[in-house]
Design an enzyme around this catalytic site. Sequence first.
Site, PDB file in Angstrom:
ATOM      1  N   GLU A  48     -25.154  11.878 -28.575  1.00  0.00           N
ATOM      2  CA  GLU A  48     -23.715  12.096 -28.388  1.00  0.00           C
ATOM      3  C   GLU A  48     -23.564  13.562 -28.015  1.00  0.00           C
ATOM      4  O   GLU A  48     -23.884  14.448 -28.808  1.00  0.00           O
ATOM      5  CB  GLU A  48     -22.960  11.774 -29.684  1.00  0.00           C
ATOM      6  CG  GLU A  48     -21.458  11.726 -29.546  1.00  0.00           C
ATOM      7  CD  GLU A  48     -20.940  10.502 -28.787  1.00  0.00           C
ATOM      8  OE1 GLU A  48     -19.744  10.513 -28.452  1.00  0.00           O
ATOM      9  OE2 GLU A  48     -21.712   9.557 -28.516  1.00  0.00           O
ATOM     10  N   ASP A  59     -12.036  19.017 -34.235  1.00  0.00           N
ATOM     11  CA  ASP A  59     -13.249  19.569 -34.832  1.00  0.00           C
ATOM     12  C   ASP A  59     -12.973  20.631 -35.886  1.00  0.00           C
ATOM     13  O   ASP A  59     -12.029  21.407 -35.779  1.00  0.00           O
ATOM     14  CB  ASP A  59     -14.145  20.149 -33.739  1.00  0.00           C
ATOM     15  CG  ASP A  59     -14.743  19.059 -32.871  1.00  0.00           C
ATOM     16  OD1 ASP A  59     -15.408  18.177 -33.437  1.00  0.00           O
ATOM     17  OD2 ASP A  59     -14.528  19.060 -31.639  1.00  0.00           O
TER      18      ASP A  59
END
Length: 262
Positions: A48, A59
């Site tokens: 990924e 994030d």
Amino acid sequence: MRYKNMFETLKKQEKMAFIPFVTLGDPNYALSFEIVKTLIASGVSALELGFAFSDPVADGVTIQASHLRALKHASMAKNFQLLRAIRDYNPHIPIGLLAYANLIFSYGVDNFYAQIKECGVDSVLIADMPLIEKELVLKSAQKHQIKQIFIASPNASNKDLERAAMHSQGYIYTLARSGVTGASRILENDASAIIKTLKTFSPTPALLGFGISKKEHIKNAKGMGADGVICGSALVKIIEENLNDENAMLERIKGFIGEMIS
């Protein structure tokens, strides 16, 4: 096809998928390629890979810092170049992209999907695009045979879980918790109810992400019915802690992956 082959092989071996996340170009493109090669050599199931973005809202601090390091020299052209190199290096491993919507839309949706197909990418997850906007990309994804991945979150309604399950191809990204990415000491939430619900709607494998940092988390995820895990922050932290020693970084990555998948 690569995801299908991967999951079929893992099922025969009675193993969970272990998929690492790293940002392309962190800390630079040459070392980023070495990191990916180390991950592959260590036996990860798939990759990924993130495209660095200036405002990575999904994030936490560790991966935000990774984006900032990569942004010092990042470009779409260099990202595509590295993706091609990775695919040439290994023709079999599934490659997933994690990108933010602005990057894709500013490049041009159809152009983006055409380009990543040419680079040998298998799937795309758009971190900040809600399911309701799926039609903006699905046509291009289907046209260029890219599997579109959607997120199933703990606070989603049954209807949204159904949509995520029905429209995700390759796998469903199932969140272990709400909030932003980051390594956890313990997996606080039990995602078994979400995973069970997803499996009533679709046979597409469910992978658990957010907070995976220890071997016991993988056992926990298996107990919840997940088909595998995605691990980002714990791995990116190793990169951050070894920026001045490339060999130590690669050795620690190798050791961490070995520990997680043993």
